[in-house]
Enzyme design. Structure first.
Site, PDB file in Angstrom:
ATOM      1  N   ASP A   1       0.813  -1.217   0.000  1.00 38.75           N
ATOM      2  CA  ASP A   1       0.000   0.000   0.000  1.00 38.75           C
ATOM      3  C   ASP A   1       0.848   1.268   0.000  1.00 38.75           C
ATOM      4  O   ASP A   1       2.068   1.234   0.205  1.00 38.75           O
ATOM      5  CB  ASP A   1      -0.906   0.022   1.235  1.00 38.75           C
TER       6      ASP A   1
ATOM      7  N   LYS B   1      -3.574   3.545  -2.243  1.00 41.80           N
ATOM      8  CA  LYS B   1      -4.703   4.465  -2.327  1.00 41.80           C
ATOM      9  C   LYS B   1      -4.319   5.752  -1.607  1.00 41.80           C
ATOM     10  O   LYS B   1      -3.836   5.723  -0.479  1.00 41.80           O
ATOM     11  CB  LYS B   1      -5.944   3.874  -1.670  1.00 41.80           C
TER      12      LYS B   1
ATOM     13  N   MET C   1      -7.582   9.001   9.274  1.00 42.25           N
ATOM     14  CA  MET C   1      -8.087   9.335   7.930  1.00 42.25           C
ATOM     15  C   MET C   1      -9.137  10.444   7.993  1.00 42.25           C
ATOM     16  O   MET C   1     -10.151  10.398   7.299  1.00 42.25           O
ATOM     17  CB  MET C   1      -8.659   8.084   7.259  1.00 42.25           C
TER      18      MET C   1
END
Length: 501
Positions: free
Chosen positions: A38, A60, A175
């Site tokens: 990732d 991502k 996040m």
């Protein structure tokens, strides 16, 4: 007979600092046939993968997806059917907002063997790097971790904002940068004290870490003014007040400094590790590829007449490795050096010799060719023969002294320090570029030009490297007094502290 299905390891790589990866994850990393990684999985770790391992980036960043989750799931299954060991490497911990549970369920449904390797979660590691304990006697006895993805425009949010607004403990938001305004508005509307302390930690547990302390009513404005963005961890609660006394990471002597190491990762590992321990952001831009000279008739002949030499002089770890590999290929070993005096230019070279069962007879206190000469000057050189296995391009000081003293020096190039075949992009001018050999200087200038070296600070491991830098009219800001990796790092640290003259 059908091919056996491999195993998928879903592992957490930790919050950013490669030193925080678990031992088990690191061991699987070294064995994996395929690594699916990732955006937040530390890229430095990939350099420890085995030769030939397939590395697939599926990262991502916000709304930008290199690969959708369904595609990642199918990729894991496909690779497990092709290879014995597949590593799914994720940032932080795979089971804390890392979708590791979804991936494990898919593998289970498809009958693919899997194992979970927990990682050090950014939810507690990043605040620790900012000097914030999530629990502290008298301030917080409980912690809640929430995702920031649900906040914006979601009427049926699963997050209980009323509970969070009155929560007597520490709130950690992961996040949450995209929706920070909505998050703070929901908390304020639900009754949270506007003066509640908030800390935002950007790129936490990495050398790029930035920290902002504010309160719940102003934090969204302050973050925008500071141009902060993801990846960031938001900490809300009274424990934020402890940061002023407990912040330690930013106090590391090289924090915020980007330093380029010009050796390949496997050779510059020690230097890079010591710089990172001092808080530096280390960028590896190799300027050297070590290539043994094969075939090497001169070395073969020297080995066949090894007993004729009084001494062997080693001035690099690479010279030691290539010499003993050639010795082994001849069916010989360290016993064939019995009675031959062995010179090592420094402790690293001497340590490498010990790996082959050889204890160097002479190791100078200063790691210079001149120091070897000073030792030779104390023994009888006249009429004696010395073997000098070294790089193709090397300093002539030692052989000239031996010849002038009536001895014989067989200089045999055993390896070439060549420029790498590919250049790397130098995206930003670093704070310093460190050179550990003359070959690295010459190759770097050939590959990147000298102009970049005139725009930053330059560190040299010793006089010979300094001499080469000066031949290109490059200013040297740091020269190691002790001519090894530790000596170089110590001088770099002194320079940025303002104590290096």
């Amino acid at each position: 007979m059908s091919k056996p299905i491999g195993k998928v390891y879903i592992a957490g790589a930790g919050p950013g600092d490669p030193g925080l990866v678990t031992y088990k994850c690191f061991e699987i990393l070294k064995k994996a046939d395929v690594i699916i990684y990732d955006y937040l999985a530390c890229k430095d770790l990939l350099s420890y993968s085995k030769v030939g391992a397939e590395k697939i980036y599926v990262g991502k960043t916000g709304s930008t997806h290199e690969m959708e989750q369904d595609e990642i799931n199918e990729l894991m299954v496909r690779k497990a059917k092709e290879h014995p060991i597949v590593l799914r490497l994720k940032g932080g911990d795979p089971f804390i907002f890392g979708r590791g549970g979804e991936e494990a369920l898919y593998l289970a449904e498809q009958g693919i063997p899997y194992e979970i390797i927990p990682g050090v979660s950014s939810s507690f590691a990043v605040p620790a790097f900012a000097g914030i304990p999530l629990t502290h006697r008298g301030l917080s006895s409980q912690v809640v971790i929430v995702t920031g993805h649900e906040a914006e425009g979601k009427k049926d949010s699963a997050i209980d904002w009323k509970m969070l607004a009155t929560f007597k403990g520490t709130i950690v938001v992961l996040m949450g940068m995209k929706n920070l305004g909505s998050i703070t508005a929901n908390l304020l509307d639900s009754g949270m004290d506007p003066d509640t302390s908030v800390c935002v930690i950007e790129w936490g547990a990495t050398p790029k870490q930035r920290v902002l302390v504010s309160n719940i009513k102003n934090v969204d404005r302050d973050v925008k003014n500071a141009s902060m963005g993801p990846p960031s961890v938001v900490v809300i609660g009274d424990v934020v007040r402890l940061r002023e006394k407990l912040k330690w990471y930013e106090k590391l002597p090289l924090h915020g400094k980007t330093i380029v190491v010009t050796r390949p990762p496997h050779q510059g590992f020690e230097t890079a590790a010591m710089l990172k321990e001092r808080g530096a952001n280390v960028v590896t831009i190799p300027a050297i590829v070590i290539t043994p000279i094969i075939p090497n008739e001169a070395l073969t002949k020297a080995l066949e007449s090894l007993r004729s030499y009084h001494g062997i002089i080693f001035t690099s770890v690479n010279g030691v490795k290539v010499f003993f590999e050639a010795l082994s290929m001849k069916g010989m070993d360290s016993r064939d050096l019995y009675g031959i005096k062995v010179f090592a230019i420094g402790p690293k070279t001497a340590s490498e010799l010990k790996l082959y069962g050889i204890r160097a007879d002479f190791v100078p206190e200063r790691y210079l060719s001149q120091s070897i000469i000073e030792i030779l000057g104390k023994i009888e050189v006249k009429g004696k023969k010395f073997l000098f296995p070294r790089a193709l391009e090397g300093n002539e000081t030692i052989p000239k002294f031996i010849q002038a003293s009536g001895g014989v020096c067989d200089v045999i190039p055993v390896y070439k320090a060549e420029a790498p075949p590919d250049k790397q992009n130098i995206e930003e001018i670093p704070d310093m570029i460190a050179f550990m050999s003359s070959s690295a200087v010459r190759n770097f200038v050939t590959m990147y030009g000298r102009e970049v070296l005139t725009k930053t600070k330059i560190a040299s491991i010793g006089p010979e490297t300094t001499k080469t830098l000066k031949s290109f009219n490059i200013e040297i800001h740091v020269e190691a007094k002790r001519h090894d990796a530790l000596g170089l790092v110590e001088e770099i640290e002194r320079f940025f502290k303002g104590t290096c003259l």
